[in-house]
Write an enzyme that holds these catalytic residues in place. Structure first.
Site, PDB file in Angstrom:
ATOM      1  N   LYS A 273       0.839  -1.205   0.000  1.00 13.76           N
ATOM      2  CA  LYS A 273       0.000   0.000   0.000  1.00 13.76           C
ATOM      3  C   LYS A 273       0.874   1.255   0.000  1.00 13.76           C
ATOM      4  O   LYS A 273       0.597   2.228  -0.700  1.00 13.76           O
ATOM      5  CB  LYS A 273      -0.935  -0.012   1.225  1.00 13.76           C
ATOM      6  CG  LYS A 273      -2.049  -1.030   1.056  1.00 13.76           C
ATOM      7  CD  LYS A 273      -2.857  -1.289   2.313  1.00 13.76           C
ATOM      8  CE  LYS A 273      -3.835  -2.433   2.027  1.00 13.76           C
ATOM      9  NZ  LYS A 273      -4.578  -2.879   3.195  1.00 13.76           N
TER      10      LYS A 273
ATOM     11  N   ASP B 148     -11.595   1.976   3.718  1.00 11.97           N
ATOM     12  CA  ASP B 148     -11.930   0.560   3.533  1.00 11.97           C
ATOM     13  C   ASP B 148     -13.439   0.349   3.467  1.00 11.97           C
ATOM     14  O   ASP B 148     -13.902  -0.768   3.202  1.00 11.97           O
ATOM     15  CB  ASP B 148     -11.353  -0.295   4.675  1.00 11.97           C
ATOM     16  CG  ASP B 148      -9.990  -0.883   4.321  1.00 11.97           C
ATOM     17  OD1 ASP B 148      -9.619  -0.836   3.134  1.00 11.97           O
ATOM     18  OD2 ASP B 148      -9.312  -1.382   5.236  1.00 11.97           O
TER      19      ASP B 148
ATOM     20  N   GLN C 234      -5.205  -2.068   9.341  1.00  5.64           N
ATOM     21  CA  GLN C 234      -4.818  -3.268   8.589  1.00  5.64           C
ATOM     22  C   GLN C 234      -5.288  -4.513   9.341  1.00  5.64           C
ATOM     23  O   GLN C 234      -4.905  -4.727  10.488  1.00  5.64           O
ATOM     24  CB  GLN C 234      -3.290  -3.280   8.397  1.00  5.64           C
ATOM     25  CG  GLN C 234      -2.774  -4.449   7.594  1.00  5.64           C
ATOM     26  CD  GLN C 234      -3.279  -4.435   6.151  1.00  5.64           C
ATOM     27  OE1 GLN C 234      -3.230  -3.415   5.474  1.00  5.64           O
ATOM     28  NE2 GLN C 234      -3.764  -5.577   5.677  1.00  5.64           N
TER      29      GLN C 234
END
Ligand code: NAP
Length: 302
Positions: free
Chosen positions: A53, A120, A97
């Site tokens: 990322k 997300d 994460q």
């Protein structure tokens, strides 16, 4: 011959657009878009994902901020970090994460993320807006799959679509997004009876079960489109080597399908690209920048 839906190629094309968009608009915003990634503990796969990322951000000109906490951190400490980042003017997007160590209340942490920075798309406000088909941050893997289908002119409206898997991360939001785009969607799971028979009805079959090679040719209708979300690292016959595979036994189904995604190089790269897109959309909103990237979002109108 079946068509390969090349996520790697498409993601590079989109990244070029994102790069150009940031270069053009940075003057107005007076800063680059910013993405904060919170990692807790030492899960090695998470380390790889965070690195990927970070690299993707730097390719397009997003500034990334990595917060790596030890697994002896306290729930409160993470909550406070999230609250601080919610108010940080240099941060447009933020993600936790996953997976995180079991002792943390994951849902509670996600619920602390400001919905407008929840890149997300996992915060309950964003999930609720998805259910209502209102515009909001959409989760990355499902949004990436929709982009992949659209960019190859594969129609969703009116199609029979079967999704294997009902997780909050993939199966559920994906099914809702496809429903919002007027697909006729069946969501299946580990308790579904006669799974292969249900899947054989599908014009578009999407496998997100997390089970290597689950989908063989008995699951697939002639001419169907097959999307493989699963990703697994398996030992190959030479014990020192490993290889990646998906939920689909591709060598068995490839001759039957009209289009398919490879593993690797299909859904995976699109997931990361959509994270960049979501971060840039948040930045765009913050500074009222031009909306020339709107075609990258799953459309909402019915
Ligand atoms: P998950 O949370 O484990 O959910 C798996 C879902 O599949 C569950 O709903 C489960 O049913 C269902 N399932 C499991 N075994 C099944 C079977 N034999 N038949 C039918 N359904 C079955 O996994 P996830 O987070 O959704 O991820 C799924 C896969 O996608 C994993 O391999 C993951 O690594 C991969 N993934 C890839 C990307 C990417 O960018 N490429 C992104 C996210 C995830 P129940 O609900 O009944 O348990």
């Amino acid at each position: 011959m079946s068509l390969k839906l090349d996520g790697k190629k498409l993601s590079l094309k989109i990244e070029q657009r994102l790069n150009d968009y940031i270069s053009i608009n940075k003057k107005t915003a007076k800063r680059a878009p910013g993405l904060a990634v919170i990692r807790i503990g030492e899960d090695p796969a998470s380390g790889v994902y965070v690195n990927n990322k970070e690299k993707a951000c730097s390719r397009v000109g997003i500034k990334s901020f990595i917060f790596h906490l030890k697994d002896d951190a306290e729930q409160k400490e993470v909550e406070q970090l999230i609250k601080k980042l919610n108010f940080d003017k240099n941060i447009d997007g933020m993600l936790l994460q996953l997976p995180i160590p079991k002792k943390f209340d994951e849902q509670r942490l996600i619920s602390y993320i400001n919905p407008s920075k929840d890149v997300d798309g996992l915060n309950e406000i964003n999930i609720g807006k998805l259910v209502k088909n209102e515009s909001a941050m959409r989760s990355c893997t499902p949004a990436g799959i929709i982009n992949l289908l659209r960019s190859h002119n594969i129609t969703i409206e009116g199609k029979k679509i079967v999704v294997i898997g009902r997780s909050l991360l993939v199966g559920k939001p994906l099914s809702l997004m496809l429903l919002n785009l007027n697909g006729t969607v069946t969501m299946t799971h580990s308790k579904t009876l006669n799974l292969n028979k249900v899947c054989r009805e599908a014009d578009i079959l999407i496998a997100a079960a997390g089970k290597p090679n689950l989908v063989d040719s008995s699951f697939v209708k002639e001419g169907a489109v097959i999307i493989d979300v699963g990703i697994h690292r398996l030992k190959s016959s030479d014990k020192n080597q490993t290889r990646l595979c998906g939920d689909v036994l591709l060598e068995e189904v490839i001759s039957k399908v009209s289009a398919y995604t490879p593993v690797p190089g299909g859904v995976g790269p699109m997931t990361v690209t959509m994270l960049l897109v979501n971060t840039i959309f948040s930045w765009q909103k913050q500074f009222s920048l031009s909306s020339t990237l709107n075609d990258l979002l799953p459309k909402t109108p019915r």
